[in-house]
Design a protein around this motif. Structure first.
Motif, mmCIF file in Angstrom:
data_model
loop_
_atom_site.group_PDB
_atom_site.id
_atom_site.type_symbol
_atom_site.label_atom_id
_atom_site.label_comp_id
_atom_site.label_asym_id
_atom_site.label_seq_id
_atom_site.Cartn_x
_atom_site.Cartn_y
_atom_site.Cartn_z
ATOM 1 N N GLY A 20 0.779 -1.221 0.000
ATOM 2 C CA GLY A 20 0.000 0.000 0.000
ATOM 3 C C GLY A 20 0.810 1.270 0.000
ATOM 4 O O GLY A 20 0.315 2.324 -0.385
ATOM 5 N N VAL A 21 2.051 1.212 0.463
ATOM 6 C CA VAL A 21 2.863 2.428 0.502
ATOM 7 C C VAL A 21 3.397 2.795 -0.867
ATOM 8 O O VAL A 21 3.906 3.899 -1.057
ATOM 9 C CB VAL A 21 4.051 2.257 1.486
ATOM 10 C CG1 VAL A 21 3.529 2.042 2.885
ATOM 11 C CG2 VAL A 21 4.923 1.077 1.061
ATOM 12 N N LEU A 26 -5.166 0.841 -8.215
ATOM 13 C CA LEU A 26 -5.519 -0.350 -7.458
ATOM 14 C C LEU A 26 -5.251 -1.620 -8.258
ATOM 15 O O LEU A 26 -4.750 -2.615 -7.715
ATOM 16 C CB LEU A 26 -6.994 -0.278 -7.047
ATOM 17 C CG LEU A 26 -7.496 -1.389 -6.113
ATOM 18 C CD1 LEU A 26 -6.637 -1.479 -4.852
ATOM 19 C CD2 LEU A 26 -8.955 -1.135 -5.748
ATOM 20 N N SER A 27 -5.565 -1.591 -9.564
ATOM 21 C CA SER A 27 -5.299 -2.780 -10.387
ATOM 22 C C SER A 27 -3.806 -3.065 -10.464
ATOM 23 O O SER A 27 -3.384 -4.230 -10.454
ATOM 24 C CB SER A 27 -5.875 -2.595 -11.793
ATOM 25 O OG SER A 27 -5.219 -1.547 -12.479
ATOM 26 N N THR A 28 -2.979 -2.015 -10.501
ATOM 27 C CA THR A 28 -1.524 -2.209 -10.515
ATOM 28 C C THR A 28 -1.058 -2.839 -9.219
ATOM 29 O O THR A 28 -0.174 -3.711 -9.202
ATOM 30 C CB THR A 28 -0.814 -0.865 -10.743
ATOM 31 O OG1 THR A 28 -1.226 -0.328 -11.993
ATOM 32 C CG2 THR A 28 0.696 -1.031 -10.737
ATOM 33 N N ARG A 29 -1.634 -2.409 -8.094
ATOM 34 C CA ARG A 29 -1.240 -2.970 -6.803
ATOM 35 C C ARG A 29 -1.650 -4.441 -6.693
ATOM 36 O O ARG A 29 -0.894 -5.270 -6.178
ATOM 37 C CB ARG A 29 -1.869 -2.144 -5.679
ATOM 38 C CG ARG A 29 -1.286 -0.733 -5.558
ATOM 39 C CD ARG A 29 -2.048 0.097 -4.551
ATOM 40 N NE ARG A 29 -2.092 -0.557 -3.250
ATOM 41 C CZ ARG A 29 -3.048 -0.375 -2.353
ATOM 42 N NH1 ARG A 29 -4.069 0.437 -2.622
ATOM 43 N NH2 ARG A 29 -3.000 -0.994 -1.189
ATOM 44 N N VAL A 30 -2.840 -4.782 -7.195
ATOM 45 C CA VAL A 30 -3.254 -6.188 -7.194
ATOM 46 C C VAL A 30 -2.322 -7.009 -8.079
ATOM 47 O O VAL A 30 -1.887 -8.104 -7.708
ATOM 48 C CB VAL A 30 -4.710 -6.317 -7.676
ATOM 49 C CG1 VAL A 30 -5.110 -7.779 -7.825
ATOM 50 C CG2 VAL A 30 -5.660 -5.616 -6.711
ATOM 51 N N ALA A 57 -14.778 -9.890 -4.996
ATOM 52 C CA ALA A 57 -15.591 -9.920 -3.780
ATOM 53 C C ALA A 57 -14.719 -10.020 -2.530
ATOM 54 O O ALA A 57 -14.956 -9.333 -1.531
ATOM 55 C CB ALA A 57 -16.569 -11.098 -3.845
ATOM 56 N N ASP A 58 -13.684 -10.876 -2.570
ATOM 57 C CA ASP A 58 -12.842 -11.081 -1.388
ATOM 58 C C ASP A 58 -12.002 -9.857 -1.047
ATOM 59 O O ASP A 58 -11.718 -9.596 0.126
ATOM 60 C CB ASP A 58 -11.934 -12.291 -1.603
ATOM 61 C CG ASP A 58 -12.696 -13.607 -1.530
ATOM 62 O OD1 ASP A 58 -13.865 -13.574 -1.085
ATOM 63 O OD2 ASP A 58 -12.143 -14.648 -1.929
ATOM 64 N N LEU A 59 -11.589 -9.098 -2.070
ATOM 65 C CA LEU A 59 -10.737 -7.939 -1.828
ATOM 66 C C LEU A 59 -11.523 -6.625 -1.791
ATOM 67 O O LEU A 59 -10.928 -5.555 -1.653
ATOM 68 C CB LEU A 59 -9.638 -7.848 -2.902
ATOM 69 C CG LEU A 59 -8.628 -8.995 -2.960
ATOM 70 C CD1 LEU A 59 -7.562 -8.696 -3.998
ATOM 71 C CD2 LEU A 59 -7.982 -9.245 -1.609
ATOM 72 N N THR A 65 -11.335 -4.083 -12.024
ATOM 73 C CA THR A 65 -9.992 -3.934 -11.452
ATOM 74 C C THR A 65 -9.294 -5.287 -11.400
ATOM 75 O O THR A 65 -8.119 -5.418 -11.775
ATOM 76 C CB THR A 65 -10.085 -3.321 -10.042
ATOM 77 O OG1 THR A 65 -10.639 -2.016 -10.131
ATOM 78 C CG2 THR A 65 -8.713 -3.232 -9.391
ATOM 79 N N ALA A 66 -10.026 -6.310 -10.932
ATOM 80 C CA ALA A 66 -9.442 -7.652 -10.882
ATOM 81 C C ALA A 66 -9.103 -8.147 -12.278
ATOM 82 O O ALA A 66 -8.041 -8.743 -12.502
ATOM 83 C CB ALA A 66 -10.419 -8.611 -10.199
ATOM 84 N N GLU A 67 -9.994 -7.896 -13.247
ATOM 85 C CA GLU A 67 -9.750 -8.337 -14.621
ATOM 86 C C GLU A 67 -8.521 -7.651 -15.205
ATOM 87 O O GLU A 67 -7.712 -8.279 -15.891
ATOM 88 C CB GLU A 67 -10.978 -8.058 -15.484
ATOM 89 C CG GLU A 67 -10.759 -8.228 -16.983
ATOM 90 C CD GLU A 67 -10.262 -9.605 -17.352
ATOM 91 O OE1 GLU A 67 -9.454 -9.702 -18.284
ATOM 92 O OE2 GLU A 67 -10.655 -10.583 -16.689
ATOM 93 N N ALA A 68 -8.353 -6.364 -14.957
ATOM 94 C CA ALA A 68 -7.187 -5.639 -15.477
ATOM 95 C C ALA A 68 -5.900 -6.220 -14.920
ATOM 96 O O ALA A 68 -4.898 -6.362 -15.636
ATOM 97 C CB ALA A 68 -7.304 -4.155 -15.126
#
Length: 490
Positions: A20-21, A26-30, A57-59, A65-68
């Protein structure tokens, strides 16, 4: 393959919190979190990841975002995504871990050349291995005349079997080259004889040989925009400088090519049925292209990948037959018209180039299977080939009609089909260009639908969102069911 335990999502969440820092969407962080888990062996080759719906759903993130994140991981080779079967950590992940551990040594002593690194970074050519809606370029294998093919195969395997166990003719079996030359002359208007035909294992191999022999580092090459990614891979891998030239309803904009780079060394075109937009290169532009090649001492690569399948008009003769100056290299394949496992294609080159191409071919893989060449030669000479082409033309025409009717019935106003006068697939634009074809393709994959993305076939920034949708291998019921499922997604 192993199914991941539910605790894995929690592990990804922990990595996401630790990340997170760092800056990024968000998609890049995932994406970074999952990649880190793969590289440090938390996730191992073959492990199955949650679906994008479950991960979202879990995140507590959006599905897009998950798909990206998954799409980027797939593009970089970390994930293998099987339509309808889920997303898995790639078998090559261990190589990625090794590369990370040896990064410092690799920086001091790179394992690959600059060109090798460039080729590896472009990714390979991936073909569909199973038939599903709406994989592109798949023939109707259930309609192939297996019985006459098997009889020919048995006959050649039974008589003088040792002949087929030896090394074969590097240019190709003479009987097959004769059959190909006759077919091209009668059906495509190509002016050649058997001495100009080189039998290869794929059209991609033909493009690789052309790049090897015809291009030097930095040579400009015109490519259709949008166009076939395999051509970009072959010519970029050969050191060329790619010049995307736009396509309109008459095919390649030759005037734009002249404006962008008049001194190009080579132009790659799919004139009979442009891939992926489906238009036919007009006669005026064919003649303009030939004149440019003559004046500029340049070359035209004509890829006639599915010219057998024209439905609403007579097929247009090949550019090769119009060329009086021997500036055209003609590429064809049997993968579409017969079956991809055959692994036979051909290249027609000017007479003065035959020796150089055969020599180069000998350095790549030597020859194609002599047995398969002999079977195909008889298959063509006995009339089975043209009979099969005629049957498939009618079958694909009928399936094209059903596909277009179902699009109009269920997806009017959401998908806009482009030219569909021939071929084995039709490109369809998203009516709302604000929608992402990448996101929608990922959602469709979760329910077993394959939607090859149109946007990825553009090299420039001006892309159009849509799908290259195949119908030729689908039974009518499968076409209808697939369109209804797609309507629910859209």
């Amino acid at each position: 393959m192993n199914t991941l335990p539910r605790t894995v999502t929690g592990a990804l969440l922990t990595l996401l919190e630790r990340d997170g820092v760092l800056p990024g969407t968000l998609s890049t962080r995932v994406y970074r979190a999952i990649r880190a888990a793969i590289l440090d062996s938390t996730l191992k080759a073959g492990d199955r990841l949650p679906s994008t719906r479950t991960l979202a759903a879990d995140l507590s993130i959006s599905r897009s975002t998950a798909e990206a994140a998954y799409a980027q991981l797939e593009d970089e080779g970390y994930l293998t995504r099987g339509v309808g079967s889920g997303s898995y950590v790639s078998a090559d992940a261990s190589a990625g871990r090794h590369a990370r551990k040896s990064r410092l040594n690799a920086a001091a002593s790179p394992a690959l050349s600059k060109r090798g690194t460039q080729i590896a970074s472009m990714g390979g050519c991936v073909d569909a291995r199973v038939v599903r809606a709406f994989s592109a370029g798949m023939p109707a294998l259930e309609s192939f005349p297996v019985e006459p093919w098997q009889k020919l195969l048995a006959r050649h395997a039974r008589h003088d079997a040792s002949r087929w166990m030896m090394y074969g003719d590097q240019q190709g079996l003479p009987a097959l080259r004769e059959a190909i030359a006759q077919y091209l002359s009668l059906s495509r208007g190509v002016h050649c004889d058997a001495s100009q035909v080189i039998v290869l294992t794929s059209s991609q191999q033909a493009l690789g040989l052309i790049a090897m022999l015809m291009l030097d580092d930095g040579d400009p090459v015109w490519l259709e925009e949008p166009g076939y990614r395999g051509a970009q891979t072959a010519f970029s891998g050969g050191g060329a400088s790619i010049v995307p030239v736009p396509v309109d309803n008459e095919g390649l904009r030759v005037d734009e090519g002249l404006r962008l780079q008049p001194r190009a060394r080579l132009a790659y075109v799919t004139p009979s049925h442009q891939y992926p937009l489906g238009v036919t290169l007009s006669l005026a532009r064919r003649l303009q292209l030939i004149e440019w090649a003559r004046q500029s001492n340049a070359w035209i690569v004509e890829d006639d990948y599915d010219s057998e399948f024209h439905y609403d008009s007579r097929p247009v003769s090949a550019i090769h037959g119009l060329d009086q100056h021997e500036r055209v290299l003609y590429v064809g394949t049997f993968s579409k018209v017969l079956f991809p496992g055959l692994r036979l294609a051909y290249l027609v080159v000017p007479r003065q180039m035959v020796s150089a191409f055969v020599t180069a071919r000998s350095q790549v893989d030597g020859h194609a299977s002599p047995l398969m060449q002999a079977v195909l030669a008889d298959f063509m000479q006995d009339g089975h080939f043209m009979a099969h082409v005629r049957r498939m033309r009618e079958l694909y025409r009928a399936r094209r009609d059903i596909f277009m009717e179902e699009i109009d019935r269920h997806l009017r106003g959401r998908l806009v089909p482009l030219a569909a006068q021939g071929g084995m697939q039709t490109s369809c634009l998203l009516a709302d260009q604000r929608l992402s074809d990448q996101r929608l393709a990922g959602i469709a994959a979760d329910v077993g639908i394959d939607l090859p993305r149109l946007s990825r076939l553009y090299l420039g920034a001006d892309k159009r969102n849509g799908f290259v949708m195949g119908y030729s291998a689908l039974a009518p019921a499968d076409i209808r069911e697939g369109i209804r499922a797609l309507a629910r997604i859209l």
